[in-house]
Structure formats: C-alpha cells, structure tokens
Design a protein around this motif. Sequence first.
Motif, PDB file in Angstrom:
ATOM      1  N   THR A  30       0.815  -1.207   0.000  1.00 59.18           N
ATOM      2  CA  THR A  30       0.000   0.000   0.000  1.00 59.18           C
ATOM      3  C   THR A  30       0.853   1.264   0.000  1.00 59.18           C
ATOM      4  O   THR A  30       0.374   2.330  -0.361  1.00 59.18           O
ATOM      5  CB  THR A  30      -0.946   0.040   1.221  1.00 59.18           C
ATOM      6  OG1 THR A  30      -0.170   0.000   2.413  1.00 59.18           O
ATOM      7  CG2 THR A  30      -1.920  -1.118   1.181  1.00 59.18           C
TER       8      THR A  30
ATOM      9  N   ASN B 143       5.283   0.515  -4.634  1.00 58.40           N
ATOM     10  CA  ASN B 143       4.981  -0.483  -5.659  1.00 58.40           C
ATOM     11  C   ASN B 143       6.253  -0.846  -6.421  1.00 58.40           C
ATOM     12  O   ASN B 143       7.299  -0.219  -6.265  1.00 58.40           O
ATOM     13  CB  ASN B 143       3.874  -0.002  -6.601  1.00 58.40           C
ATOM     14  CG  ASN B 143       4.237   1.269  -7.317  1.00 58.40           C
ATOM     15  OD1 ASN B 143       5.396   1.652  -7.416  1.00 58.40           O
ATOM     16  ND2 ASN B 143       3.231   1.942  -7.832  1.00 58.40           N
TER      17      ASN B 143
ATOM     18  N   ASP C 275       6.972  -0.478  -9.497  1.00 55.94           N
ATOM     19  CA  ASP C 275       7.429   0.537 -10.456  1.00 55.94           C
ATOM     20  C   ASP C 275       8.419   1.507  -9.816  1.00 55.94           C
ATOM     21  O   ASP C 275       9.410   1.893 -10.430  1.00 55.94           O
ATOM     22  CB  ASP C 275       6.235   1.316 -11.027  1.00 55.94           C
ATOM     23  CG  ASP C 275       5.384   0.465 -11.952  1.00 55.94           C
ATOM     24  OD1 ASP C 275       5.947  -0.428 -12.613  1.00 55.94           O
ATOM     25  OD2 ASP C 275       4.160   0.688 -12.007  1.00 55.94           O
TER      26      ASP C 275
ATOM     27  N   LYS D 154       2.966  -6.929 -10.071  1.00 56.82           N
ATOM     28  CA  LYS D 154       2.321  -5.627 -10.225  1.00 56.82           C
ATOM     29  C   LYS D 154       0.804  -5.733 -10.085  1.00 56.82           C
ATOM     30  O   LYS D 154       0.165  -4.882  -9.465  1.00 56.82           O
ATOM     31  CB  LYS D 154       2.674  -5.005 -11.579  1.00 56.82           C
ATOM     32  CG  LYS D 154       4.100  -4.508 -11.650  1.00 56.82           C
ATOM     33  CD  LYS D 154       4.411  -3.933 -13.010  1.00 56.82           C
ATOM     34  CE  LYS D 154       5.852  -3.464 -13.082  1.00 56.82           C
ATOM     35  NZ  LYS D 154       6.178  -2.896 -14.397  1.00 56.82           N
TER      36      LYS D 154
ATOM     37  N   ASP E 193       0.054  -6.354  -6.351  1.00 57.56           N
ATOM     38  CA  ASP E 193       0.301  -5.122  -5.594  1.00 57.56           C
ATOM     39  C   ASP E 193      -0.844  -4.128  -5.766  1.00 57.56           C
ATOM     40  O   ASP E 193      -1.296  -3.514  -4.800  1.00 57.56           O
ATOM     41  CB  ASP E 193       1.614  -4.473  -6.020  1.00 57.56           C
ATOM     42  CG  ASP E 193       2.834  -5.244  -5.572  1.00 57.56           C
ATOM     43  OD1 ASP E 193       2.693  -6.257  -4.862  1.00 57.56           O
ATOM     44  OD2 ASP E 193       3.950  -4.831  -5.949  1.00 57.56           O
ATOM     45  N   GLN E 194      -1.301  -3.959  -6.989  1.00 56.29           N
ATOM     46  CA  GLN E 194      -2.406  -3.039  -7.245  1.00 56.29           C
ATOM     47  C   GLN E 194      -3.688  -3.530  -6.580  1.00 56.29           C
ATOM     48  O   GLN E 194      -4.459  -2.736  -6.033  1.00 56.29           O
ATOM     49  CB  GLN E 194      -2.629  -2.853  -8.749  1.00 56.29           C
ATOM     50  CG  GLN E 194      -3.663  -1.810  -9.085  1.00 56.29           C
ATOM     51  CD  GLN E 194      -3.277  -0.430  -8.591  1.00 56.29           C
ATOM     52  OE1 GLN E 194      -2.159   0.011  -8.773  1.00 56.29           O
ATOM     53  NE2 GLN E 194      -4.202   0.260  -7.955  1.00 56.29           N
ATOM     54  N   ASN E 195      -3.913  -4.833  -6.587  1.00 50.77           N
ATOM     55  CA  ASN E 195      -5.090  -5.405  -5.953  1.00 50.77           C
ATOM     56  C   ASN E 195      -5.057  -5.178  -4.440  1.00 50.77           C
ATOM     57  O   ASN E 195      -6.074  -4.825  -3.835  1.00 50.77           O
ATOM     58  CB  ASN E 195      -5.170  -6.901  -6.264  1.00 50.77           C
ATOM     59  CG  ASN E 195      -6.528  -7.475  -5.992  1.00 50.77           C
ATOM     60  OD1 ASN E 195      -7.493  -6.757  -5.826  1.00 50.77           O
ATOM     61  ND2 ASN E 195      -6.604  -8.792  -5.931  1.00 50.77           N
TER      62      ASN E 195
ATOM     63  N   LYS F 222      -3.488  -2.748  -2.886  1.00 50.67           N
ATOM     64  CA  LYS F 222      -3.696  -1.312  -2.664  1.00 50.67           C
ATOM     65  C   LYS F 222      -5.169  -0.942  -2.820  1.00 50.67           C
ATOM     66  O   LYS F 222      -5.719  -0.196  -2.012  1.00 50.67           O
ATOM     67  CB  LYS F 222      -2.844  -0.503  -3.639  1.00 50.67           C
ATOM     68  CG  LYS F 222      -2.874   0.958  -3.364  1.00 50.67           C
ATOM     69  CD  LYS F 222      -1.891   1.707  -4.205  1.00 50.67           C
ATOM     70  CE  LYS F 222      -1.901   3.168  -3.814  1.00 50.67           C
ATOM     71  NZ  LYS F 222      -0.835   3.901  -4.436  1.00 50.67           N
ATOM     72  N   ASP F 223      -5.827  -1.466  -3.852  1.00 47.96           N
ATOM     73  CA  ASP F 223      -7.246  -1.182  -4.059  1.00 47.96           C
ATOM     74  C   ASP F 223      -8.102  -1.715  -2.911  1.00 47.96           C
ATOM     75  O   ASP F 223      -9.037  -1.050  -2.461  1.00 47.96           O
ATOM     76  CB  ASP F 223      -7.721  -1.785  -5.381  1.00 47.96           C
ATOM     77  CG  ASP F 223      -7.133  -1.101  -6.586  1.00 47.96           C
ATOM     78  OD1 ASP F 223      -6.584   0.013  -6.450  1.00 47.96           O
ATOM     79  OD2 ASP F 223      -7.197  -1.690  -7.693  1.00 47.96           O
TER      80      ASP F 223
END
Length: 124
Positions: free
Chosen positions: A62, A65, A67, A94, A97-99, A101-102
């Motif tokens: 969170t 990331n 990137d 990636k 990680d996005q999941n 965070k969402d």
Amino acid sequence: MTDFDHRVGVKEANLVVRNLRLSKVTDANRNALMEDVDHLFGIDEASFNATDSTIYLAYDATNINLDGIEDIIKKHGAAIHDDWWTHTKEEYYKFVDQNIKDNAEHVPWSCHKPPQGTGKKPKK
C-alpha cells in the motif's frame, strides 16, 4: 507476527515478498542500489544474492509499488533481467500489488444494513 515486528510503514496484512532477477549489476553499483532501495518508505527487508543476481524484497504494497523500485534500479544502471519468466513474475507482482492497494482503500458495505433513518421510531 504483529505490525511491531516490522519497520515503520509496514503492516503485516499488506506485506508482500518479491524476488526478481537483475542484470547489469556490478560491485560498483550494487551497494548504492541496495542502500537506496533499503531506505524507501514501506520496505521491510531488501537483500541481493550475487551468485544468481536476484534481489529479494519484502514491502508493504500500500505504500510502495514495484514501479518505484524499478526506477531506482534503472537509476543505478541495472535492469530487470530480460527473459520470459522474469517478465511474467513482474507483471503478476504488479497485478497483486495493485489489488492489495485497491482493497486497502475500499470501504466495505453491506446490503443487509438498513438505510439510515429507517430504524425504530421513537414512541409518542
């Protein structure tokens, strides 16, 4: 483990462990690269295995990331290894990680909860 067992900015629920193979890592740029990565907010652990040129990372998805970590790797003249398996793992990391965070930002709701103002009416 609890959140107190980790560095500041790392929660146990959002902790992920990643390992990626790097290329163009030399003795000259390895120490600077690892020092920069290790000082990022949200990194719990970072290490580099020189025998197979792999970076091992544990971080809070969170707060940071992949990137951002890749930008530091490129800044020091290194790169993510260019092969099919490493790219597959990188894209999967990636996505996860996005999941994470969402999901951390999501406010849960329930369809079984009555709307506000529909509770019991006061007696007159």
